[in-house]
Structure formats: C-alpha cells, structure tokens
Design an enzyme around this catalytic site. Structure first.
Site, short mmCIF file in Angstrom:
data_model
loop_
_atom_site.label_atom_id
_atom_site.label_comp_id
_atom_site.label_asym_id
_atom_site.label_seq_id
_atom_site.Cartn_x
_atom_site.Cartn_y
_atom_site.Cartn_z
N LYS A 198 56.27 -6.38 86.88
CA LYS A 198 54.94 -5.88 87.24
C LYS A 198 54.23 -5.33 85.99
CE LYS A 198 56.28 -5.09 91.98
NZ LYS A 198 56.98 -4.23 92.93
N GLN A 201 58.58 1.94 93.80
CA GLN A 201 59.45 0.81 94.15
C GLN A 201 60.43 1.23 95.25
OE1 GLN A 201 59.17 -2.40 92.73
NE2 GLN A 201 60.60 -2.91 94.37
N ASP A 215 49.73 -0.97 97.12
CA ASP A 215 50.73 -1.68 97.93
C ASP A 215 50.23 -1.85 99.37
OD1 ASP A 215 52.98 -2.67 96.72
OD2 ASP A 215 54.08 -0.76 96.75
#
Ligand code: NDP
Length: 295
Positions: free
Chosen positions: A53, A97, A120
């Site tokens: 990422k 994460q 997200d």
C-alpha cells in the site's frame, strides 16, 4: 467459446493512472494526498499488504506512510495513535491493518477513525451512507473495485439477478448494497447467500452476475453457473502445490477452468479483484483529500 477475461490488472492500472492525475492536480493546489497505514504486530501477510500500500501511494505521487507497532500495543495506545492521525492535516486517509491483536477491540478502532479519513469504508457512518445510497461516503475498497470492474467490462447490470456468496462486512454485505442502489452499475435484484443458505446452487444458477467471496478454494463449479453469466471471483486462497516454486499456489473461490467454459465473462485469480482493492484505496484517499478543499 470460453469466457472473456475481466482483466483486473489492466483495470486497476487505469484507476491508478486516474489517481496519479488527480494527485498531480491536488499538488498544484498545495495538497499532497496522504495515506497512513498502521500495523500492529508482525503478521507476515499483513506486513506485505502494508508495504504494498505504501509503495502504491508513492507510485501515484501521494504520501504513503506506515506506522509499525509491537504486538503488545495496548488498545489505549493504538487509539492515541489514531487520534494523532485524525488531527494531522497532512493525513487524509487512515487504515489500520486487520486483524489486530486480541487485546484490542476491532470495533473500537474502526469507530475511532474520523469518518472523513475512513478510506477503508468500515466506519458505521460510511457503512450507513453506502446502504442508503449516499455517494458522499467511502465504499469499502473490494466491493467498490468489483463495481468498477463490472463497469469497465461493459456489463449491463440494470434489472439483472446478482447473486453474492458471502455476507462479510468487508465484501458481501457492502457488495449487495452497492448493486442494489438505483444508479450506474447497479439496479440489480440481489440475493446474498451464506453458509446457512439452503440449496446454494439453486440460487447461483439463477445469477446473471455471480460474485464469490467465500474463502473456499474453487468451491464454485461449472454446474452452479448459468450459461452466459458474468462471474467475479473475490476469493484468495493458498493451496498446497509441491510443483510450484513456493510449494503453494493462489486460487480463487471459483473453479476457473470449468466455469470459464460456461460463463460469458470471468475475473481470474490472481490478476482479478485483488489488484482492484489497493487501487480503490488510493482513489478513496484522493477523494478524501479533495473533500478537504471543498470544506
Ligand atoms: P469471511 O470469512 O469473513 O466470509 C466468508 C463468507 O462466506 C461468510 O459469509 C460465510 O458464511 C460464507 N461461506 C463460507 N462457507 C460457505 C459455504 N460453504 N456456502 C456458502 N457460503 C459460505 O471472508 P471475507 O469476506 O473476508 O473474504 C472472502 C474471500 O475473499 C477470502 O478468500 C478472502 O481472502 C478474499 N478477499 C479478497 C480480497 C481482495 O482484495 N481480492 C479482499 C477481501 C477478501 P457465514 O457468514 O454463514 O459464516
């Protein structure tokens, strides 16, 4: 005739090129989109995701940063890091994460991230926006990526029967919400299946668009697919393969070789949805940065 391949690599590259253009335009206005990923612990797969990422951000001209915390980090300490990022104007997107170590509540973490930095799309505020069809919200990256793939592959969705296997909060449910809305690449009649669904194949065989997000290697076989259906495989599964250099290979939830003979279009694994998820994360971050200029 075998199905046409929906090429996630090419479509993701297109999204990323658009992200790079938008980033350049934002930089001219004095704003560099910034994404910070927070990783708690040393899970090797999570570490690889976070590194990719960060790399993808840099390739698009964005600020990609990661914060790595030890596995022993307390919930309080992680929430304090999130608060700092929420208050940092150079950070437009925050990603923690998952999974986090068990002493930390995933829900508390998700809820602490400022909703305007929740790229997200997991915060209940953004979940609600997606379900109510409010396009101002951030949609979760994987289902949003599937929707872009359908659009780019020229799939007509309006009035079609879409059957989704899997009801997770990150893929199945938001996928259903996106395809159900009235709007572009939507207007489907949606069926959401799960492990308690009776006679799964009777549902999947009705699907004009079949989306598998199960986590079971090659579970969807040709006899479960209507001839001419569009099949999107979200699954990423590791299966042992002594002949492969690493001793394993990656397969989807769809038995690609047999389903390819029945479907009209199909996304492969690897080279399908997986590539879209990071591309959509970058796109959400750029939009978060654009929104700061709009006030
Ligand atoms: P989850 O494990 O959270 O959800 C799996 C879903 O599949 C559940 O709803 C479960 O039902 C359902 N299911 C399991 N077995 C069956 C069965 N035999 N019949 C019908 N339904 C079944 O997984 P995720 O949604 O997080 O991920 C799904 C897959 O997608 C995984 O392979 C994952 O690696 C991959 N993935 C890929 C991404 C990408 O970028 N391409 C991103 C995210 C995930 P129930 O709810 O009843 O348990």
């Amino acid at each position: 005739m075998p199905a046409e391949i929906i090429d996630g690599i090419a479509i993701a590259a297109k999204v990323r090129a658009r992200v790079a253009e938008d980033t350049a335009a934002l930089k001219k206005r004095g704003v560099t989109p910034g994404l910070t990923a927070v990783l708690v612990g040393e899970d090797p797969a999570s570490s690889v995701y976070v590194a990719s990422k960060e790399r993808a951000c840099k390739e698009a001209g964005m600020n990609g940063r990661s914060i790595r915390l030890p596995a022993s980090t307390t919930e309080e300490a992680l929430l304090a890091v999130i608060d700092t990022l929420n208050n940092d104007p150079t950070v437009h997107g925050i990603l923690v994460q998952m999974p986090v170590p068990k002493q930390i509540s995933e829900q508390k973490v998700i809820r602490r991230i400022a909703q305007q930095k929740d790229v997200d799309g997991f915060h209940p505020f953004n979940v609600g926006k997606v379900f109510t069809g409010d396009v101002d919200g951030f949609a979760p990256c994987t289902p949003a990526g599937v929707q872009v793939m359908l659009a780019e592959a020229g799939v007509e969705t309006s009035g079609k029967d879409a059957v989704i296997i899997g009801r997770s909060n990150i893929v199945g449910k938001p996928m259903a919400a996106l395809l159900l809305q009235s709007g572009k690449t939507a207007n489907c009649t949606v069926t959401l299946c799960h492990s308690k669904t009776r006679d799964l194949a009777s549902h999947t065989r009705r699907a004009d668009i079949l989306i598998a997000a199960i986590g079971k290697p090659e579970m969807v076989t040709a006899d479960m697919v209507k001839p001419g259906a569009v099949v999107i495989d979200v699954g990423i599964n590791r299966v042992e393969d002594p002949s492969a250099p690493k001793g394993y290979r990656i397969v989807g939830d769809v038995h690609f070789e047999s389903v390819r003979e029945v479907a009209s279009k199909i996304s492969p694994v690897p080279g399908g949805v997986g590539r879209m998820t990071i591309a959509m994360l970058l796109a959400n971050t750029v939009r978060a940065a654009q929104l700061t200029l709009e006030g």
